[in-house]
Design an enzyme around this catalytic site. Structure first.
Site, PDB file in Angstrom:
ATOM      1  N   LYS A  61       7.046  -6.522  10.590  1.00 48.42           N
ATOM      2  CA  LYS A  61       6.238  -5.920   9.536  1.00 48.42           C
ATOM      3  C   LYS A  61       7.083  -5.139   8.535  1.00 48.42           C
ATOM      4  O   LYS A  61       6.789  -5.058   7.352  1.00 48.42           O
ATOM      5  CB  LYS A  61       5.182  -4.999  10.156  1.00 48.42           C
ATOM      6  N   ARG A 113       2.456   8.448   6.807  1.00 47.57           N
ATOM      7  CA  ARG A 113       2.752   8.329   8.237  1.00 47.57           C
ATOM      8  C   ARG A 113       4.240   8.103   8.456  1.00 47.57           C
ATOM      9  O   ARG A 113       4.956   7.657   7.561  1.00 47.57           O
ATOM     10  CB  ARG A 113       1.989   7.143   8.838  1.00 47.57           C
ATOM     11  N   PHE A 149      -3.526  -0.504   7.106  1.00 43.78           N
ATOM     12  CA  PHE A 149      -4.219  -1.784   6.930  1.00 43.78           C
ATOM     13  C   PHE A 149      -5.329  -1.676   5.878  1.00 43.78           C
ATOM     14  O   PHE A 149      -5.240  -0.904   4.943  1.00 43.78           O
ATOM     15  CB  PHE A 149      -4.716  -2.326   8.268  1.00 43.78           C
ATOM     16  N   ALA A 167      -3.123   1.638  13.253  1.00 47.69           N
ATOM     17  CA  ALA A 167      -4.469   1.606  12.674  1.00 47.69           C
ATOM     18  C   ALA A 167      -5.359   0.543  13.286  1.00 47.69           C
ATOM     19  O   ALA A 167      -6.577   0.607  13.139  1.00 47.69           O
ATOM     20  CB  ALA A 167      -4.377   1.391  11.167  1.00 47.69           C
ATOM     21  N   THR A 182       3.972   1.528  -0.953  1.00 47.41           N
ATOM     22  CA  THR A 182       4.694   1.551  -2.223  1.00 47.41           C
ATOM     23  C   THR A 182       3.796   2.109  -3.331  1.00 47.41           C
ATOM     24  O   THR A 182       4.231   2.937  -4.141  1.00 47.41           O
ATOM     25  CB  THR A 182       5.162   0.127  -2.597  1.00 47.41           C
ATOM     26  N   PHE A 220       2.952  -8.592  -9.027  1.00 48.15           N
ATOM     27  CA  PHE A 220       4.088  -9.382  -8.544  1.00 48.15           C
ATOM     28  C   PHE A 220       4.585 -10.292  -9.673  1.00 48.15           C
ATOM     29  O   PHE A 220       3.855 -10.583 -10.629  1.00 48.15           O
ATOM     30  CB  PHE A 220       3.694 -10.216  -7.318  1.00 48.15           C
ATOM     31  N   LYS A 277       0.815  -1.217   0.000  1.00 54.06           N
ATOM     32  CA  LYS A 277       0.000   0.000   0.000  1.00 54.06           C
ATOM     33  C   LYS A 277       0.852   1.272   0.000  1.00 54.06           C
ATOM     34  O   LYS A 277       0.588   2.205  -0.774  1.00 54.06           O
ATOM     35  CB  LYS A 277      -0.937  -0.031   1.211  1.00 54.06           C
ATOM     36  N   TRP A 336       6.739  -0.858  -7.969  1.00 55.51           N
ATOM     37  CA  TRP A 336       7.930  -1.305  -7.244  1.00 55.51           C
ATOM     38  C   TRP A 336       9.129  -1.365  -8.200  1.00 55.51           C
ATOM     39  O   TRP A 336      10.195  -0.845  -7.902  1.00 55.51           O
ATOM     40  CB  TRP A 336       7.706  -2.683  -6.614  1.00 55.51           C
TER      41      TRP A 336
END
Length: 560
Positions: A109, A98, A305, A277, A77, A385, A75, A413
């Site tokens: 994480k 954030r 999230f 979150a 990225t 991906f 998210k 990415w």
């Protein structure tokens, strides 16, 4: 080394950064309005928003996602990549993110600076100490804790019940050994013994306050309203009663200023505040988002999230509090994560499985419905991906088209802004053609119980809500105090639409159990705890910190 083999830190360290003065000049910020923190970071004066008050607000694009899985959604990225892509197609764009917490950064994480060629830089600084905001929040929070214990030790004029001190201490690390502690041991000179504990800094109400305060005066008033304890007669004791809001505001005066950095492609980014979150409201600061909307025509921001947590709280709490009028929501999904929601094990995600994907799409469907329930147009962004197959991508696109949902494949990415151009063009076109009719899901003048039931049914898809006896008593208390007219901030697992992390996909026939309520009166909401959400995480068996080091030149190694 090929592009695919480079780590995020290696890519970030290859960035040709502009000086922060250049980035500020690009935004028409004067030298008096920013304070450089080295060559590549700066604090921005809150006066910028006042100076630009007459300028129309830029379009606010919220990036959210499906329920996260270990397969990853990307998210942050995607948020950075979209901001870069808007810049590439000639739009005046800015990113509002954030600040990462050291807890997840050194745990499991990872950081929150994006990835690949869609990162904010300097990545290692942003993921570690940055400009010291989280340290300032930690200090202000713990200064209050010290003043509470000192007040009790010095005679307790406020008649605080030592068994009902609710203000813990905080540290910005995952440290399970600190969840439950006893302070004041060692005799009369060491204070009054009592049981307490530690939360992680990003779960602190001080963090939530910093992210919802509009200016320093608002910050001080919100700090004064924090409830820290209760008397034996069950009356709340506040920071104002302790006269601690002035010192706390002083410790936070620089932390209130948004931080200016840049992306890998030199697009401006404001990074400020980082409440969890699944505990707090999971969004960057109102001050940074409002400032960004005055500095640029398009603001790309994210909420933590899935849409059931971060986006719901952005739209019910942050946007309402800050007077922010969002225009569009991007829902990030990956083929891999949707297959996990469809029942595929993590070690089999590289194998094509269209049937599992179709089953997992139910999770995406609920988040799209949630976005639409707020009156906002959704766009599904497929974060590509390596092992995604054409058949799987086509199946997801077909579903979106059948539902009348705009869908775009993105590869930010590996390609940076270039990989998000189609998404950027779709975002601009949709904002131009579809008028937002944003409205929070509930009014503030209904009961707290009704607000919780609305979120549970309309956002989670629950059949109903069960309140424990303790929670029912708290609902009565909060009504007596006049707190029931505040928004609700649901503390819930991020892994499921329900309050059971094992229920993936789109569970049905479930109820949500609210076990406890916690007042965050300074922040301006009531936290409703469901399931087993912890405010102090622990480290995994092999934390990310084990891979971190510095080389002979002092550069970070192994930081993602």
């Amino acid at each position: 080394m090929s592009q695919e083999m480079k780590s995020d830190i290696e890519i970030a360290q290859s960035c040709k950064m502009k000086s922060i003065k250049e980035i500020a000049t690009q935004l028409n910020i004067s030298e008096e309005e920013f304070e450089p923190y080295g060559h590549d970071k700066a604090k921005l004066s809150l006066s910028i928003t006042d100076r630009l008050q007459g300028r129309p607000d830029g379009k606010v694009i919220l990036v959210t996602a499906i329920n996260p899985t270990p397969a990853g959604e990307g998210k942050s990225t995607l948020t950075v990549g979209l901001g870069q892509a808007l810049h590439k197609i000639g739009e005046n764009s800015i990113i509002a993110l954030r600040e990462p917490s050291l807890g997840p950064s050194m745990g499991i994480k990872g950081g929150a600076a994006g990835g690949g060629y869609s990162q904010v830089v300097p990545m290692e600084d942003i993921n570690l100490h940055f400009t010291g905001d989280l340290h300032a929040i930690t200090t202000a929070h713990n200064a209050l804790a010290a003043m509470i214990d000192n007040h009790i030790h010095r005679g307790n004029d406020l008649n605080i019940d030592v068994r009902r001190v609710t203000w813990k201490r905080v540290v910005d690390l995952n440290d399970r050994a600190l969840r439950e502690v006893v302070v004041g041991l060692g005799g009369p000179l060491q204070g009054v013994p009592r049981q307490t504990g530690f939360d992680i800094t990003v779960a602190s109400e001080v963090m939530a306050i910093l992210c919802l305060a509009s200016d320093l005066d608002d910050l001080k008033q919100r700090l004064a309203n924090i409830v820290v304890a209760y008397t034996p007669e069950n009356e709340p004791v506040t920071v104002k009663d302790l006269q601690a809001e002035g010192a706390m505001s002083l410790l936070l005066k620089d932390a209130m200023k948004p931080n200016l950095v840049q992306t890998f492609e030199n697009t401006p980014a404001l990074i400020h505040g980082g409440p969890f979150a699944n505990i707090a409201h999971g969004c960057n600061s109102v001050a940074a988002t409002k400032m960004a909307s005055k500095l640029a025509d398009y603001v790309v921001t994210e909420a933590g999230f899935g849409a059931d947590l971060g986006a719901e709280k952005f739209l019910n709490i942050k946007a309402r509090t800050g007077g922010i009028d969002p225009d569009l929501v991007v829902v990030v999904a990956t083929i891999r994560a949707l297959k996990m929601h469809g029942g595929v094990d993590k070690d089999q995600l590289d194998e094509e499985n269209v049937e599992a994907l179709k089953k997992g799409i139910d999770n995406l469907a609920k988040h799209v419905e949630t976005v639409r329930s707020f009156g906002l147009p959704p766009i599904v962004a497929i974060n590509r991906f390596l092992h995604d197959t054409d058949a799987e991508i086509d199946a997801l696109k077909t579903w979106c088209e059948q539902q009348g949902v705009e869908v775009v494949l993105a590869d930010v990415w590996a390609q940076g802004g270039e990989g998000g151009i189609q998404l950027a063009e779709k975002v601009v076109k949709t904002i131009d053609e579809v008028e937002s009719s944003y409205k929070p899901l509930y009014p503030l003048n209904i009961s707290m119980e009704e607000k919780i039931e609305i979120v549970a049914s309309e956002v989670y898809g629950a059949d109903g809500v069960e309140f424990t006896e303790n929670a029912r008593e708290q609902l009565k208390e909060y009504q007596r105090y006049g707190w029931d007219r505040l928004p609700v901030c649901m503390a819930k697992t991020q892994y499921s639409l329900s309050d059971d992390p094992k229920k993936v996909g789109r569970p049905e026939g479930f109820t949500v159990t609210v076990r406890e309520l916690r007042p965050a009166i300074g922040a301006g909401f009531i936290v409703a705890l469901t399931g087993n959400v912890m405010t102090m995480p622990g480290l995994p068996k092999e934390p990310a910190a084990l891979n971190m080091d510095i080389d002979e030149e002092g550069r970070a190694v192994g930081l993602f």
